[in-house]
Structures are given as C-alpha cells and as structure tokens.
Enzyme design. Structure first.
Site, mmCIF file in Angstrom:
data_model
loop_
_atom_site.group_PDB
_atom_site.id
_atom_site.type_symbol
_atom_site.label_atom_id
_atom_site.label_comp_id
_atom_site.label_asym_id
_atom_site.label_seq_id
_atom_site.Cartn_x
_atom_site.Cartn_y
_atom_site.Cartn_z
ATOM 1 N N LYS A 106 0.695 -1.012 -0.015
ATOM 2 C CA LYS A 106 -0.089 -0.033 0.034
ATOM 3 C C LYS A 106 0.867 1.230 -0.173
ATOM 4 O O LYS A 106 2.033 1.468 0.508
ATOM 5 C CB LYS A 106 -0.744 -0.185 1.139
ATOM 6 C CG LYS A 106 -1.955 0.894 1.201
ATOM 7 C CD LYS A 106 -3.054 0.550 0.221
ATOM 8 C CE LYS A 106 -4.483 1.025 0.577
ATOM 9 N NZ LYS A 106 -5.368 -0.063 0.063
HETATM 10 N N1 GLU Z 1 -7.134 0.017 -3.879
HETATM 11 C C1 GLU Z 1 -7.556 -1.165 -4.077
HETATM 12 C C2 GLU Z 1 -7.947 -2.103 -2.805
HETATM 13 O O1 GLU Z 1 -7.768 -1.635 -1.658
HETATM 14 C C3 GLU Z 1 -7.161 -1.797 -5.415
HETATM 15 C C4 GLU Z 1 -5.811 -2.317 -5.395
HETATM 16 C C5 GLU Z 1 -5.408 -2.911 -6.565
HETATM 17 O O2 GLU Z 1 -6.055 -3.043 -7.570
HETATM 18 O O3 GLU Z 1 -4.238 -3.051 -6.582
HETATM 19 O O4 GLU Z 1 -7.924 -3.250 -3.014
#
Ligand code: GLU
Length: 420
Positions: A106
């Site tokens: 993240k």
């Molecule tokens: N931000 C989204 C999540 O928390 C998508 C992450 C992604 O597609 O890599 O799942």
C-alpha cells in the site's frame, strides 16, 4: 468522520485467532506480522503561488511470498504509517483469498487532494513516483487507485516510470485510463464485486434482492458503483452519504439522478442535492438506520464499539478496507449480525487489476464481457469457500476468510523456506 487510523493491533488479533484455528505454530506465521519493507519519503512540491511544500509519503510492501506486491495509492490528509502497514497486510490477505498470484502493498501521501490544483497534484505524483522508483516495477510492486486517487493519477505514474526506463511500461500500474493500457471493467470492478457478494449472501440466506433495503456510507468510486448496480438489481437504496453528509428516503432514493447530480457538480459531492421526501442525515445516523443491509464504503474504523450496539442492519457488507474495529466485530457476533469481510467483499478491484496487468504484460486486450465473467467466477468461488468453511466450523465469515488467506500465504512461505 471519525479517527481514520486503524491500529495494526486490530489486524494482528484476527491473524492470531485464524492461525490458532489452523493449528499453526507462531514460527509458521510470525513473518505475516511484519511488513517486508516500508519506505518513507519527503516529497517537495513547487506550489502554484510560489514556495515549496513538503509532503510525507509511504510505500509499504507487506509480502512477496505469493508473487509481486500489489496495492493502491491513497491520498488523504489523515494517513499514518501504521495505517498504511495494516492496509498493506490486508492486501496480502485479499490477494490470497481470491487466489491471485500477488503479495500485498500500500502507498499513501499525507495530502488533501482537493486542496491542490491539478498541476500541483501532477508534480506531487511524479515526484512521489520518482522517490519510490527503486521499489516498484511490473515484476516487483504494482500500484493502483485507492481513496483520493484516480485513473489520471495512475496515468502520471505510468508516464513517470516509463520516462525513467526510457520505454513505455504499461504494467507498472493498474487502474490506468483505457487509452494507455487500462482494462475495460476496471473502473466498476470493486463495486461490481461488492454487488456480487451482496447477491450471493442474500441468496444463501434465502432472501431476494428485490426490495431489500440498503444504506451505503461513501459515494466514491466504490460506493457510487455499488449503489448503481444494487439499484439495477432491484435493491432499495434508502440512504447514501459522503464527507458532505447523507441523504435518506424510506421509499428509496433515485440513484441515477443522484449520480448525475454528483457528476455535474464541482467536487462531485452530494451536498446541495434535494428531492421530494429526502431527509438530510449525518454519516453516523446512516450507520444506525433500520435497513436490511449496511455497506460501509468509505474509510476504516467507522464501526466502533460506540456505534456497533446501535447498528440495526442485519447484514454488514464491508466495501471499505477495515471499516470495523475488532471490539465492534465482537459486538456484531454477539448480536447475530452477519459481517461479510472486506478482504472478500472489495477484492473485485484487485482482481480486475490482475486482469489489467495480465493484458499489459501479454500486450493483448480482453473484452468487457470476459473481464466481468472471469471476475464473477473468481468472486463466487472465494465466497463459496469462505461461506462453507464458516458454516462447517461455526465461525464468522471474517475468521473463515482469514483462515483461507493465511493458509495460502503460510504454505507459500513454507515451500520457499526462510532465506538464507
Ligand atoms: N485500492 C484497492 C484495494 O484496496 C485496489 C488495489 C489494486 O487494484 O491493486 O483493494
């Protein structure tokens, strides 16, 4: 909005519980409690009116056991490293739950994107990308949209990375605009996944979609799409909210009209929307409405020990990441409220990110029907595995999902062994 900092402890509690049920020794899963890498960067940005402002950014890589790291990039003024670490770990578990070959990551920048001009935001994104460049890559770590970022931001990341490499690298990021290698169906994927899981949950409970009442906290990319698709499936969306406040109408809101209003008004907020019979309510009031289903689709830590006993919905479908604290989770279990967990419910986004990445590295394109059909297969398979194991063991859906995920990650770790 309440305090948005999820503590790492909330996550660790559930990991310990699931590991105990799996019969794991601490040595089997201790590495899951720590992120593999965490980078903090100070991002200087030349502001439009002169001067330089320095923003703090992070990229946390939680696990590479099952493949490259994958996870969104969040722009929010309240983000802290502890929260990003927890979100990265949730991504590892989420990818494992739906069995796609990624670990979790993240990223975040402590900034209010609405307070910056488009040019400032672009400079911030390009500099942040340059500063985390050694960590990312299509085979290492692939960012994507999250709260406060969008397709345009992903396009800037793709361009910046490509400029450094000297050639175009579409697979560096997912959730890009279609014209530079984005995937059909990605924009709606998370909301589509939430809708599929809601449908399957109701189906298992022997209840129809038609007329089921729903309250949705958050009308961003996830909440907005969920509202649209559940409305199309015949659910009655009685309340929605965003940071500007909430709307409530017992006989059901006109969702297409609300979405058009949000599109047509600067900032895309609900505030100012009016219609016959609509009551304006707070975000907290929305959480405690008497509806069949409550869908938190905003930030973490919204359902706390304080709110939980007053929640009247019988089913909570977690579209946000980490919306329920562990104290509140225990209250819901005692109250007999079914909580369908985030790492399953909102996995549709990362699943279609995976499809986008596959298309990029193979230089081909899928049609939207193939994207949606394959997404549905993956989501339903994961839902069934989690539901059946929960019923068999008499445990919550969250514990069941964590068990499935941890088992997969621990197996990969064991096969690979500890280096050196
Ligand atoms: N931000 C989204 C999540 O928390 C998508 C992450 C992604 O597609 O890599 O799942």
């Amino acid at each position: 909005m309440q305090d948005t900092n999820i503590t790492y402890d909330t996550l660790l509690t559930t990991i310990d519980q699931a590991a105990a049920l799996l019969g794991l020794q601490e040595a089997d899963y201790i590495m899951l409690k720590y992120p593999e890498r965490a980078l903090t960067v100070s991002i200087p940005v030349e502001m439009d009116h002169g001067g330089i402002q320095v923003f703090t950014g992070y990229r946390v890589q939680h696990s590479t056991s099952r493949g490259p790291c994958k996870g969104g990039l969040r722009y929010h003024p309240g983000v802290e490293l502890d929260e990003v670490k927890a979100m990265a770990a949730l991504m590892t578990l989420k990818c494992a739950v739906v069995n796609i070959p990624y670990g979790g990551a993240k990223g975040a920048v402590k900034v209010d994107p609405a307070a910056l001009s488009r040019q400032e935001l672009k400079r911030l994104t390009r500099r942040y990308t340059a500063m985390i460049l050694p960590l990312i890559g299509p085979e290492k770590d692939i960012p994507a949209p999250d709260v406060g970022t969008n397709e345009e931001v992903m396009g800037w990341i793709m361009d910046t990375y490509s400029m450094f490499k000297g050639y175009t690298v579409p697979g560096i990021v997912t959730g890009k605009p279609l014209d530079i290698g984005g995937s059909l169906g990605r924009r709606e994927a998370t909301g589509r996944g939430v809708t599929l899981i809601t449908r399957e949950t109701l189906h298992r409970l022997g209840r129809p979609m038609l007329g089921t009442t729903v309250a949705i906290q958050g009308m961003g990319a996830v909440g907005g799409t969920t509202a649209k698709l559940l409305d199309l499936e015949g659910c009655k969306i009685v309340a929605v909210s965003d940071v500007s406040g909430g709307l409530y109408k017992r006989s059901g809101l006109d969702i297409p009209d609300i979405l058009t209003y949000m599109q047509d008004h600067p900032g895309g907020f609900l505030s100012g929307y009016n219609g016959e019979g609509i009551k304006h309510i707070t975000n907290e009031a929305l959480l405690t409405l008497d509806t069949d289903i409550l869908i938190p689709a905003a930030l973490e830590n919204q359902l706390t020990l304080d709110v939980a006993p007053r929640v009247r919905a019988k089913i909570i479908v977690e579209a946000a990441n980490g919306p329920t604290t562990s104290d509140a989770d225990r209250v819901f279990e005692q109250m007999g409220v079914i909580v369908v967990p985030d790492i399953l419910v909102n996995a549709g986004g990362v699943v279609v990110s995976y499809f986008e990445w596959i298309q990029n590295i193979q230089s081909l394109t899928w049609d939207e029907e193939a994207v949606n059909r394959t997404l549905e297969q993956i989501m339903i398979r994961a839902f069934n595995e989690i539901w059946q194991a929960a019923a068999r063991r008499g445990i919550t859906l969250r514990l069941s999902a964590y068990m499935l995920a941890i088992d997969r990650v621990v197996k990969a770790k064991k096969i690979r062994g500890v280096f050196p």
